[in-house]
Scaffold this motif. Structure first.
Motif, mmCIF file in Angstrom:
data_model
loop_
_atom_site.group_PDB
_atom_site.id
_atom_site.type_symbol
_atom_site.label_atom_id
_atom_site.label_comp_id
_atom_site.label_asym_id
_atom_site.label_seq_id
_atom_site.Cartn_x
_atom_site.Cartn_y
_atom_site.Cartn_z
ATOM 1 N N ILE A 62 0.832 -1.216 0.000
ATOM 2 C CA ILE A 62 0.000 0.000 0.000
ATOM 3 C C ILE A 62 0.864 1.263 0.000
ATOM 4 C CG2 ILE A 62 -1.751 1.313 1.245
ATOM 5 C CD1 ILE A 62 -2.804 -1.363 2.330
ATOM 6 N N PRO A 63 1.739 1.468 0.999
ATOM 7 C CA PRO A 63 2.564 2.682 0.943
ATOM 8 C C PRO A 63 3.607 2.650 -0.172
ATOM 9 C CG PRO A 63 3.182 1.329 2.833
ATOM 10 C CD PRO A 63 1.936 0.734 2.265
ATOM 11 N N VAL A 64 4.074 1.455 -0.562
ATOM 12 C CA VAL A 64 5.025 1.379 -1.678
ATOM 13 C C VAL A 64 4.373 1.886 -2.961
ATOM 14 C CG1 VAL A 64 6.263 -0.217 -3.213
ATOM 15 C CG2 VAL A 64 6.500 -0.447 -0.743
ATOM 16 N N SER A 65 3.138 1.434 -3.222
ATOM 17 C CA SER A 65 2.449 1.878 -4.433
ATOM 18 C C SER A 65 2.196 3.385 -4.404
ATOM 19 C CB SER A 65 1.126 1.126 -4.608
ATOM 20 O OG SER A 65 0.215 1.439 -3.572
ATOM 21 N N LEU A 66 1.973 3.945 -3.212
ATOM 22 C CA LEU A 66 1.803 5.397 -3.088
ATOM 23 C C LEU A 66 3.063 6.119 -3.550
ATOM 24 C CD1 LEU A 66 0.492 8.031 -1.991
ATOM 25 C CD2 LEU A 66 1.497 7.451 0.224
ATOM 26 N N LEU A 67 4.224 5.703 -3.067
ATOM 27 C CA LEU A 67 5.478 6.367 -3.418
ATOM 28 C C LEU A 67 5.820 6.176 -4.893
ATOM 29 C CD1 LEU A 67 7.653 5.524 -0.266
ATOM 30 C CD2 LEU A 67 6.378 7.608 -0.766
ATOM 31 N N VAL A 68 5.516 5.006 -5.434
ATOM 32 C CA VAL A 68 5.800 4.732 -6.847
ATOM 33 C C VAL A 68 4.869 5.534 -7.758
ATOM 34 C CG1 VAL A 68 5.770 2.957 -8.649
ATOM 35 C CG2 VAL A 68 6.765 2.433 -6.409
ATOM 36 N N ASP A 69 3.568 5.511 -7.454
ATOM 37 C CA ASP A 69 2.572 6.172 -8.309
ATOM 38 C C ASP A 69 2.621 7.691 -8.224
ATOM 39 O OD1 ASP A 69 1.645 3.702 -9.090
ATOM 40 O OD2 ASP A 69 -0.129 3.729 -7.808
ATOM 41 N N GLU A 70 2.645 8.206 -6.990
ATOM 42 C CA GLU A 70 2.468 9.644 -6.798
ATOM 43 C C GLU A 70 3.776 10.430 -6.816
ATOM 44 O OE1 GLU A 70 -0.716 10.590 -6.801
ATOM 45 O OE2 GLU A 70 -1.120 8.444 -6.965
ATOM 46 N N PHE A 71 4.875 9.788 -6.459
ATOM 47 C CA PHE A 71 6.142 10.509 -6.366
ATOM 48 C C PHE A 71 7.204 9.967 -7.322
ATOM 49 C CE2 PHE A 71 3.929 10.877 -2.301
ATOM 50 C CZ PHE A 71 3.938 12.249 -2.105
ATOM 51 N N ASP A 72 6.821 8.972 -8.120
ATOM 52 C CA ASP A 72 7.710 8.410 -9.142
ATOM 53 C C ASP A 72 9.039 7.915 -8.545
ATOM 54 O OD1 ASP A 72 7.910 7.622 -11.779
ATOM 55 O OD2 ASP A 72 9.073 9.379 -12.358
ATOM 56 N N ILE A 73 8.944 7.378 -7.323
ATOM 57 C CA ILE A 73 10.127 6.813 -6.679
ATOM 58 C C ILE A 73 10.294 5.368 -7.141
ATOM 59 C CG2 ILE A 73 11.162 6.182 -4.453
ATOM 60 C CD1 ILE A 73 9.666 8.521 -3.208
ATOM 61 N N GLU A 74 11.510 4.981 -7.415
ATOM 62 C CA GLU A 74 11.790 3.611 -7.855
ATOM 63 C C GLU A 74 11.362 2.628 -6.770
ATOM 64 O OE1 GLU A 74 14.018 -0.026 -8.245
ATOM 65 O OE2 GLU A 74 14.621 1.527 -6.820
ATOM 66 N N ARG A 75 10.769 1.485 -7.178
ATOM 67 C CA ARG A 75 10.164 0.535 -6.240
ATOM 68 C C ARG A 75 11.124 0.082 -5.147
ATOM 69 N NH1 ARG A 75 6.136 -3.368 -5.327
ATOM 70 N NH2 ARG A 75 4.803 -2.347 -6.853
ATOM 71 N N SER A 76 12.336 -0.246 -5.513
ATOM 72 C CA SER A 76 13.289 -0.749 -4.519
ATOM 73 C C SER A 76 13.588 0.305 -3.454
ATOM 74 C CB SER A 76 14.582 -1.181 -5.206
ATOM 75 O OG SER A 76 15.525 -1.629 -4.256
ATOM 76 N N GLY A 77 13.818 1.550 -3.897
ATOM 77 C CA GLY A 77 14.099 2.616 -2.939
ATOM 78 C C GLY A 77 12.914 2.895 -2.036
#
Length: 475
Positions: free
Chosen positions: A323-338
């Motif tokens: 849930i929070p990983v998808s938030l960072l990936v979708d909304e902030f374009d952060i790489e999944r691993s980071g």
């Protein structure tokens, strides 16, 4: 950044079942059943899962597939309202709080799985659990479980979550069936089945509100529908899937595995422990550990049992972290691993408080998370029915079969009024009991109805505020 999707329908269903099964069905379910009258609790739990849980799953699926986003992005993009975006934030907060105490229990399980090889917990299970349940060592095992979870989530949807749950969930089912057959042959099996299955109407009548609230919280906990997990998982599925069929399949699988877990745990608690009413959160470790200590081959049986519980714990933790990983990936374009390892550090901090403080752990595990899950699902339902409205109906019908199509209108209006009223009634009853406020059924009903009416008004107003306005003509 290209957004991933599930490779197969089976992968999605097994991942969703893995999220739902988890510790809720094996660790928390016996403990909650024992504290709430056994079969009386079981009956209400089954009814809530089927009658409220399946429509609730559908609401979450509709939001997820309609938006193809995480909970925050979903409410933000579909509603364009700060009020509803806050509901997405609540999902993320709830998932982090869930992981904060859930990972502590995962650490206990990992430790017991490893200690089964030496029988370290055999001599005095109660004293052993009291010694290892909190503190620096508990925190160390918690970190190991969080690290394993993070490795899987960092690998992605297909190569990480889907590939792992395709192995774990069938493994859990096979091992549980074997353990249930073995548990049926133990001396206290008949007593365990009686406590588990024989209906006690007197207890239910005398304690209806408390049992109802506990059963509702447990149903939402095991189905993972109040924290945004199913919104997130549904955001990765294609439009040709039947959402009603998938929701029903997940609920049935979840019920089956939960009931099967009871057929393992209760016979053992009545055979080798004082019964299920002793021990609270530690009942599984104290009672079941005592069972393995007194049996030939107990070390092997203990290792198998705690392996099952460990796999179940990991599948749920994976879904919570997504849930929070998808938030960072979708909304902030952060790489999944980071994103994953950054959240590992955050949850290690919040979870560490639970690992060192029994009072904080009990607050999270007993009350706080249940209340947040109820609020979350109430919001999902009202939002789906009144904000999405016709769009939700279209999403429901996309890929739906002939049996489920006629149910779409009753489903929409039930999740818009009846089911939120039920959930809020249990919420207010739980809060009143928690703070010691003597609130009668009549007062609870009035407060519940007023709250539902207010939510519907807010929902309808948010629709009108975000509806495109006709342009003014100029002379």
């Amino acid at each position: 950044m290209v957004r991933e999707s599930w490779a197969s329908r089976a992968g999605f269903i097994l991942a969703a079942v893995g999220s739902a099964v988890g510790l809720g069905n094996i660790w928390r379910f016996p403990w909650m059943t024992a504290e709430n009258g056994g079969s009386a609790f079981l009956l209400l739990y089954l009814l809530i899962v089927l009658v409220v849980g399946v429509p609730g799953l559908l609401a979450a699926f509709v939001i997820g597939r309609q938006s193809n986003r995480n909970p925050v992005g979903a409410f933000k993009s579909l509603a364009g309202s700060r009020f509803w975006a806050a509901l997405g934030v609540l999902c993320v907060v709830t998932s982090i709080m869930l992981m904060s105490f859930y990972s502590v229990v995962g650490g206990w399980i990992l430790r017991y799985f490893l200690e089964s090889a030496t029988g370290a917990y055999f001599t005095d299970p109660e004293t052993h659990f009291a010694a290892i349940s909190y503190g620096a060592e508990a925190f160390g095992y918690q970190l190991a479980v969080l690290a394993a979870t993070s490795l899987i989530v960092a690998a992605g949807i297909r190569r990480g979550i889907e590939a792992t749950t395709k192995v774990m969930i069938p493994g859990v089912v096979v091992l549980l069936v074997g353990l249930a057959i073995w548990a049926a042959q133990q001396p206290g099996a008949a007593q365990g089945y009686e406590f588990y299955l024989e209906f006690d109407g007197t207890y239910l009548a005398e304690n209806f509100l408390s049992v109802l609230g506990a059963a509702a919280g447990q149903a939402l906990f095991t189905l993972s529908i109040g924290s945004g997990t199913m919104i997130t998982y549904a955001s990765y599925i294609d439009d040709d899937r039947s959402l009603p069929l998938d929701a029903s399949a997940i609920a049935v699988f979840n019920l089956g595995i939960g009931i099967l877990g009871g057929f393992v745990v209760f016979p053992l608690l009545f055979s080798f422990a004082p019964g299920p009413t002793e021990g609270g959160p530690g009942a599984l470790f104290v009672g079941i550990a005592g069972a393995f200590a007194s049996l030939p081959g107990g070390r092997l049986l203990g290792a198998v049992f705690f392996l099952v519980v460990l796999l179940a714990a990991l599948t749920s933790l994976i879904s919570m972290l997504e849930i929070p990983v998808s938030l960072l990936v979708d909304e902030f374009d952060i790489e999944r691993s980071g994103a994953t390892w950054g959240l590992f550090a955050l949850i290690a901090l919040t979870g560490g408080v639970n690992a060192f403080s029994p009072a904080v752990f009990t607050l999270f595990a007993n009350h706080l998370v249940d209340l947040l899950l109820v609020l979350g699902l109430t919001g999902f339902m009202v939002y789906t029915a009144w904000v999405l409205g016709p769009a939700a109906v279209e999403e429901y019908l996309e890929g739906a079969g002939q049996l489920s199509r006629p149910l779409v209108v009753p489903w929409r209006y039930a999740i818009g009024t009846l089911f939120p009223a039920f959930l809020l009634f249990t919420f207010y009853a739980d809060v009143a009991a928690l703070i010691g406020l003597p609130a009668g059924t009549g007062l609870l009903l009035v407060v519940t109805l007023l709250t539902v009416m207010a939510l519907v008004v807010v929902a309808r107003r948010s629709v009108s505020e975000n509806r495109p306005q006709p342009s003014e003509s100029t002379d």
